[in-house]
Design an enzyme around this catalytic site. Sequence first.
Site, mmCIF file in Angstrom:
data_model
loop_
_atom_site.group_PDB
_atom_site.id
_atom_site.type_symbol
_atom_site.label_atom_id
_atom_site.label_comp_id
_atom_site.label_asym_id
_atom_site.label_seq_id
_atom_site.Cartn_x
_atom_site.Cartn_y
_atom_site.Cartn_z
ATOM 1 N N ALA A 190 -44.469 1.597 28.542
ATOM 2 C CA ALA A 190 -44.624 0.215 29.046
ATOM 3 C C ALA A 190 -43.908 -0.644 27.742
ATOM 4 O O ALA A 190 -43.306 -1.728 27.841
ATOM 5 C CB ALA A 190 -46.285 -0.036 28.756
ATOM 6 N N ASP A 191 -43.777 -0.090 26.393
ATOM 7 C CA ASP A 191 -43.160 -0.752 25.389
ATOM 8 C C ASP A 191 -41.736 -0.661 25.658
ATOM 9 O O ASP A 191 -40.879 -1.794 25.805
ATOM 10 C CB ASP A 191 -43.241 0.004 24.136
ATOM 11 C CG ASP A 191 -44.476 -0.238 23.308
ATOM 12 O OD1 ASP A 191 -45.182 -1.248 23.748
ATOM 13 O OD2 ASP A 191 -44.957 0.400 22.374
ATOM 14 N N ILE A 192 -41.090 0.489 26.187
ATOM 15 C CA ILE A 192 -39.753 0.469 26.309
ATOM 16 C C ILE A 192 -39.336 -0.428 27.597
ATOM 17 O O ILE A 192 -38.124 -1.180 27.665
ATOM 18 C CB ILE A 192 -39.279 1.855 26.937
ATOM 19 C CG1 ILE A 192 -39.596 2.952 25.586
ATOM 20 C CG2 ILE A 192 -37.835 2.080 27.332
ATOM 21 C CD1 ILE A 192 -39.497 4.355 25.903
#
Length: 380
Positions: free
Chosen positions: A167-169
């Site tokens: 999700a961060d990436i």
Amino acid sequence: MLQPLNGIRILDLSRVYAAPAGSMLLADLGAEVIRVEHPQGSDSMRDWGPYINDQSTYYVCANRNKKSMLLNLKSAEDRKLFLQLVETADVVLENFKTNDMKKMGLGYEELRRVNPRIIHCAVTGFGQTGTLAEEPGFDPVVQAMSGLMSVTGAKGGEATKVGIPIADILTSHYVVIGILSALRMRDLTNEGQFIDLSLLDVQISSLANVASSYLNAGAITERLGNSHNNVAPYQVFECADGPLMICVGTNGQFDKFCTMIDRKEWVHDDRFKTNTLRKENEKELIAYISEIMLQKTRDEWLEQLRAHKIPGGRVNTIEEALSQQQAMDRDMIGEIEHPSYGSMKFVKNPLRFSGLNIQYNKAAPLLGEHTEEVLSSLNI
């Protein structure tokens, strides 16, 4: 060397991964990215091991090509300095909780009074609106809430998060898309704007066919481990020396696959001659194929798969993935030197251009390493 974002200054107040990784990609393209950090440190990633030369390997993977300066934004004097920097900047990137910037007197309205062309990108777990707007959001929580974990893991097993902070990436990529789009719009309107980016929004938007299957056909995607919900055979098979991923995505590929494993009669078998039939009879088909695959090593099968133009690949460890020949051929691993802590290896930016070479000039900065340099640009 001329780079696409030469002359763009980004003030990066963000921490951890999603936003910093986005600003790193912009720095790779030539933007001047200045990490604005609290004098006591504000990025917990610096404390996450493992370490090399006393530096967090987690921190350095998201912060190359940047500068670092120290400001305490709760101090009136330092807020004044920050607003002076905003006058010289193109972008402010932050991932404070919703409304925290406003509480410090540094919300978008305040920033654009100082610089009407400023682009303010705010990355949060849940966005600037909604019942959860002011709640903290971390990657694993977002993986859970988005439904991603419900379709990840072994059949009959527990819901499982992806092994990287996906999700961060993905959000870091939308940081880049959003800022580049806003810069282009500013070229047309001469005005900046506010970008509201939510990790949960990003992950829900990335559900792709899983979301479409439910929204349009009411189909609930199940956890199937390394199998595919819609295609067969399309999974990991054990070979004589380890696991191999094979993806037979079309009827034409299935024809060639049957030739490869000496089961040409399956092409006309009423159980297997279309993908729909193969999915209906998948258990039987996979049992047959599994016995055959054990008869040869992965490299032996890979040679045949490539000869028949059927997608397949070894299930590599991280060590194997980073040292495989294709990664070497593509020159994906770089090394960069920092004057204080020495050499660090890193995975390079995957963009390849015909007319420019991405430069890797700065290792991830020490806390406050460039404070004097940045302040001197204000003639203070």
